[in-house]
Design an enzyme around this catalytic site. Structure first.
Site, PDB file in Angstrom:
ATOM      1  N   GLY A 139     -27.702  13.520   7.443  1.00 30.55           N
ATOM      2  CA  GLY A 139     -28.797  14.439   7.135  1.00 30.55           C
ATOM      3  C   GLY A 139     -29.281  15.136   8.390  1.00 30.55           C
ATOM      4  N   ASN A 140     -30.539  15.537   8.390  1.00 29.91           N
ATOM      5  CA  ASN A 140     -31.040  16.332   9.528  1.00 29.91           C
ATOM      6  C   ASN A 140     -31.500  15.439  10.687  1.00 29.91           C
ATOM      7  OD1 ASN A 140     -34.138  15.988   9.483  1.00 29.91           O
ATOM      8  ND2 ASN A 140     -33.612  16.380   7.348  1.00 29.91           N
ATOM      9  N   VAL A 190     -35.053  13.405  10.640  1.00 31.80           N
ATOM     10  CA  VAL A 190     -35.012  12.108   9.954  1.00 31.80           C
ATOM     11  C   VAL A 190     -34.064  11.160  10.711  1.00 31.80           C
ATOM     12  CG1 VAL A 190     -34.490  10.931   7.783  1.00 31.80           C
ATOM     13  CG2 VAL A 190     -35.644  13.147   7.742  1.00 31.80           C
ATOM     14  N   GLY A 191     -33.046  11.712  11.335  1.00 28.18           N
ATOM     15  CA  GLY A 191     -32.127  10.895  12.146  1.00 28.18           C
ATOM     16  C   GLY A 191     -32.902  10.096  13.195  1.00 28.18           C
ATOM     17  N   GLU A 210     -24.826  11.091  11.200  1.00 25.30           N
ATOM     18  CA  GLU A 210     -24.030  12.285  10.900  1.00 25.30           C
ATOM     19  C   GLU A 210     -25.023  13.423  10.691  1.00 25.30           C
ATOM     20  OE1 GLU A 210     -20.710  12.673  10.735  1.00 25.30           O
ATOM     21  OE2 GLU A 210     -20.151  10.581  11.058  1.00 25.30           O
ATOM     22  N   CYS A 230     -22.611  21.188   6.191  1.00 28.47           N
ATOM     23  CA  CYS A 230     -22.964  20.858   7.571  1.00 28.47           C
ATOM     24  C   CYS A 230     -22.008  21.501   8.572  1.00 28.47           C
ATOM     25  CB  CYS A 230     -22.985  19.347   7.760  1.00 28.47           C
ATOM     26  SG  CYS A 230     -21.454  18.549   7.293  1.00 28.47           S
TER      27      CYS A 230
HETATM   28  P1  NAD Z   1     -31.958  15.160   2.645  1.00 31.97           P
HETATM   29  O1  NAD Z   1     -33.265  15.876   2.560  1.00 31.97           O
HETATM   30  O2  NAD Z   1     -31.272  14.751   1.391  1.00 31.97           O
HETATM   31  O3  NAD Z   1     -32.200  13.910   3.585  1.00 31.97           O
HETATM   32  C1  NAD Z   1     -31.176  12.990   3.854  1.00 31.97           C
HETATM   33  C2  NAD Z   1     -31.621  11.597   3.447  1.00 31.97           C
HETATM   34  O4  NAD Z   1     -32.718  11.202   4.247  1.00 31.97           O
HETATM   35  C3  NAD Z   1     -32.069  11.501   1.999  1.00 31.97           C
HETATM   36  O5  NAD Z   1     -31.471  10.371   1.403  1.00 31.97           O
HETATM   37  C4  NAD Z   1     -33.557  11.391   2.100  1.00 31.97           C
HETATM   38  O6  NAD Z   1     -34.122  10.651   1.051  1.00 31.97           O
HETATM   39  C5  NAD Z   1     -33.753  10.702   3.416  1.00 31.97           C
HETATM   40  N1  NAD Z   1     -35.041  11.022   4.028  1.00 31.97           N
HETATM   41  C6  NAD Z   1     -35.654  12.231   4.038  1.00 31.97           C
HETATM   42  N2  NAD Z   1     -36.828  12.156   4.717  1.00 31.97           N
HETATM   43  C7  NAD Z   1     -36.943  10.878   5.138  1.00 31.97           C
HETATM   44  C8  NAD Z   1     -37.940  10.169   5.895  1.00 31.97           C
HETATM   45  N3  NAD Z   1     -39.047  10.778   6.354  1.00 31.97           N
HETATM   46  N4  NAD Z   1     -37.722   8.868   6.152  1.00 31.97           N
HETATM   47  C9  NAD Z   1     -36.620   8.252   5.706  1.00 31.97           C
HETATM   48  N5  NAD Z   1     -35.649   8.885   4.990  1.00 31.97           N
HETATM   49  C10 NAD Z   1     -35.811  10.157   4.698  1.00 31.97           C
HETATM   50  O7  NAD Z   1     -30.892  16.017   3.421  1.00 31.97           O
HETATM   51  P2  NAD Z   1     -31.097  17.005   4.630  1.00 31.97           P
HETATM   52  O8  NAD Z   1     -31.541  16.279   5.842  1.00 31.97           O
HETATM   53  O9  NAD Z   1     -31.833  18.220   4.207  1.00 31.97           O
HETATM   54  O10 NAD Z   1     -29.554  17.406   4.804  1.00 31.97           O
HETATM   55  C11 NAD Z   1     -29.204  18.542   5.447  1.00 31.97           C
HETATM   56  C12 NAD Z   1     -28.860  18.259   6.900  1.00 31.97           C
HETATM   57  O11 NAD Z   1     -27.847  17.281   6.942  1.00 31.97           O
HETATM   58  C13 NAD Z   1     -28.311  19.447   7.616  1.00 31.97           C
HETATM   59  O12 NAD Z   1     -28.824  19.474   8.925  1.00 31.97           O
HETATM   60  C14 NAD Z   1     -26.818  19.187   7.640  1.00 31.97           C
HETATM   61  O13 NAD Z   1     -26.136  19.807   8.692  1.00 31.97           O
HETATM   62  C15 NAD Z   1     -26.780  17.703   7.756  1.00 31.97           C
HETATM   63  N6  NAD Z   1     -25.538  17.183   7.209  1.00 31.97           N
HETATM   64  C16 NAD Z   1     -24.668  16.587   8.056  1.00 31.97           C
HETATM   65  C17 NAD Z   1     -23.459  16.121   7.576  1.00 31.97           C
HETATM   66  C18 NAD Z   1     -22.453  15.455   8.463  1.00 31.97           C
HETATM   67  O14 NAD Z   1     -21.493  14.931   7.934  1.00 31.97           O
HETATM   68  N7  NAD Z   1     -22.649  15.432   9.770  1.00 31.97           N
HETATM   69  C19 NAD Z   1     -23.161  16.261   6.221  1.00 31.97           C
HETATM   70  C20 NAD Z   1     -24.087  16.867   5.398  1.00 31.97           C
HETATM   71  C21 NAD Z   1     -25.277  17.310   5.885  1.00 31.97           C
END
Ligand code: NAD
Length: 421
Positions: A153-154, A157-158, A175, A209
């Site tokens: 994800g982003n 949150v990472g 990731e 992504c």
């Molecule tokens: P998302 O909003 O679904 O969040 C990802 C996960 O984090 C979800 O399961 C969500 O419930 C959890 N989450 C959200 N906020 C949280 C918090 N405060 N505390 C704990 N957990 C929380 O997805 P997103 O982040 O919008 O995804 C998009 C991003 O992910 C983009 O930056 C994209 O580039 C990246 N991405 C990377 C890859 C990769 O393989 N490297 C793949 C897909 C997406």
């Protein structure tokens, strides 16, 4: 599970993202099936303890590396490829012998519900549990002690995930994303470049992504590249992409509103239409984009492609190196020296020459980011390694036990020890 429920998966993807069945297959079920087949084919050899050389001083003995499961893995998945990005890490984690808690993204509710319904029917619920939910549920999960956390994800949150993991000294794989640049060199097959860039950018309506985030085009090729891209857009999606069954939608109103504001960051070369009632944004190409404009600030993650110009290749390299390390880097060029120069002088999670996103396909290419785009990698053997502890084991024989290492450390013993070392 994937074979028997592919239609249900395509239905959930259509409902969450307006994803076409082809993109559901190419970006989700096909990749999962391939990953699974590869893991099953190679698992026995990955699992086998690997013998390594034992130096003379440690003889007689045998040195081996054992692959040991880490324990319980927490896999937090995002919404853009909600099935593939939930199941591909799961395959690696199970292959390595772990049990898994999967937290699908609440932002893709149909896919999340489908996974929660299907997985317990096909996999032992004692080994694989699905927990649905958003921030409160994930926060509670992150309070628990896991043996590994795999997060996609982003980056914001990472950081939350990594902080929570630190409390238990839990290792993480992150990731993440970022702005993946796409360089178009002077000496280039423009027709192929335009087709591949447009395909990669507007696949899943840009919510990928590793989509090319922006183009850095040699100034002398910009006009032709844009002309070619406009032609390709009509070939792919017709005069009205809104009516095309092959063109997806934006995941929700919040992202739709965010993206709609970015369209004003440059001069419209194609697209620009936006309809919030349908969560539609036309495939949009922008030119004359100021690097300081909002569209160049963060990862776009939608169907807007800024085309910036550079006077030469070194200017493109300087532009990229002044920013966060991207998840992917793309380069279209027929000049082998230029290709090598870019690969040697830039750092990115992965890279692809004369194509976009294709580096995801070979199972043995580890997939992951570097710096701001993430840490750790998976796919194929890299997945097995990610979810494995490598236990070093030295097994000694007892038939020989020279006194050379035991006190008293006489000058004679020291001399021999140094000679053998
Ligand atoms: P998302 O909003 O679904 O969040 C990802 C996960 O984090 C979800 O399961 C969500 O419930 C959890 N989450 C959200 N906020 C949280 C918090 N405060 N505390 C704990 N957990 C929380 O997805 P997103 O982040 O919008 O995804 C998009 C991003 O992910 C983009 O930056 C994209 O580039 C990246 N991405 C990377 C890859 C990769 O393989 N490297 C793949 C897909 C997406």
């Amino acid at each position: 599970m994937v074979a028997e429920n592919e239609e249900a998966m395509f239905g959930a993807l259509k409902s969450d993202l307006g994803k076409s069945a082809f993109e559901g297959w190419a970006g989700e079920t096909y990749l999962i099936a391939g990953e699974l087949k590869h893991a099953r084919k190679h698992l026995a050899s990955w699992m086998r303890p690997k013998r390594v050389r034992t130096p003379l001083l440690a003889q007689p003995g045998v040195s081996k590396v054992y692959a040991e499961p880490l324990g319980v893995v927490l896999n937090i998945a995002p919404w853009n490829y909600p099935i593939q990005l939930a199941l591909a890490p799961l395959i690696g984690a199970i292959a390595a012998g772990n049990s898994v808690v999967l937290k699908p993204s609440e932002v893709a509710p149909a896919c999340s519900a489908l996974l929660a319904r299907l997985l317990p029917r096909y996999l032992d619920p004692e080994c694989v549990a699905v927990i649905e939910g958003g921030v409160p549920e994930t926060t509670r999960l992150l309070e628990q002690r896991f043996d590994h956390i795999f997060y996609t994800g982003n980056g914001t949150v990472g950081r939350i995930v990594m902080e929570a993991a630190a409390r238990h000294l839990t290792p993480v794989t992150l990731e993440l994303g970022g702005k993946s640049p796409c360089i178009v060199d002077e000496d280039v097959d423009l027709e192929v470049a335009a087709r591949r860039i447009v395909w990669g950018k507007f696949f899943n309506a840009g919510q990928t992504c590793i989509a090319p985030d922006y183009v850095l085009c040699h100034a002398s090729r910009e006009a032709q590249l844009i002309e070619q891209m406009k032609k390709v857009l009509i070939e792919f999606y017709g005069e009205d992409p809104k009516a095309s069954p092959d063109y997806g939608r934006i995941i929700n109103e919040r992202h739709h509103a965010r993206l709609s504001k970015l369209i004003a960051s440059g001069e419209l070369a194609a697209g620009g239409q936006s309809d919030p009632t349908d969560k539609y944004i036309a495939p949009t190409v922008l030119r004359k984009v100021d690097p300081a404009s909002p569209v160049m600030a963060d990862e776009i993650f939608g169907p807007i492609l800024p085309v910036l110009t550079v006077p030469d290749l070194d200017a493109a390299i300087t532009f990229i190196n002044a920013r966060d390390k991207p998840l992917a880097l793309y380069l279209f060029s027929r000049n082998a020296e230029h290709v090598e120069r870019v690969l040697q002088r830039t750092s990115s999670g992965g890279a692809c020459v004369n194509d976009v996103m294709a580096h995801l396909i070979p199972h043995e290419l580890p997939f992951g980011g570097v710096g701001a785009s993430g840490m750790g990698a998976y796919h194929g053997h890299a997945s097995f390694e990610t979810f494995t502890h490598k236990k070093s084991v030295m097994a000694k024989a007892t038939f020989l036990d020279p006194s050379i290492r035991y006190p008293p450390y006489t000058p004679g013993k020291t001399k021999w020890a140094k000679r053998l070392a």
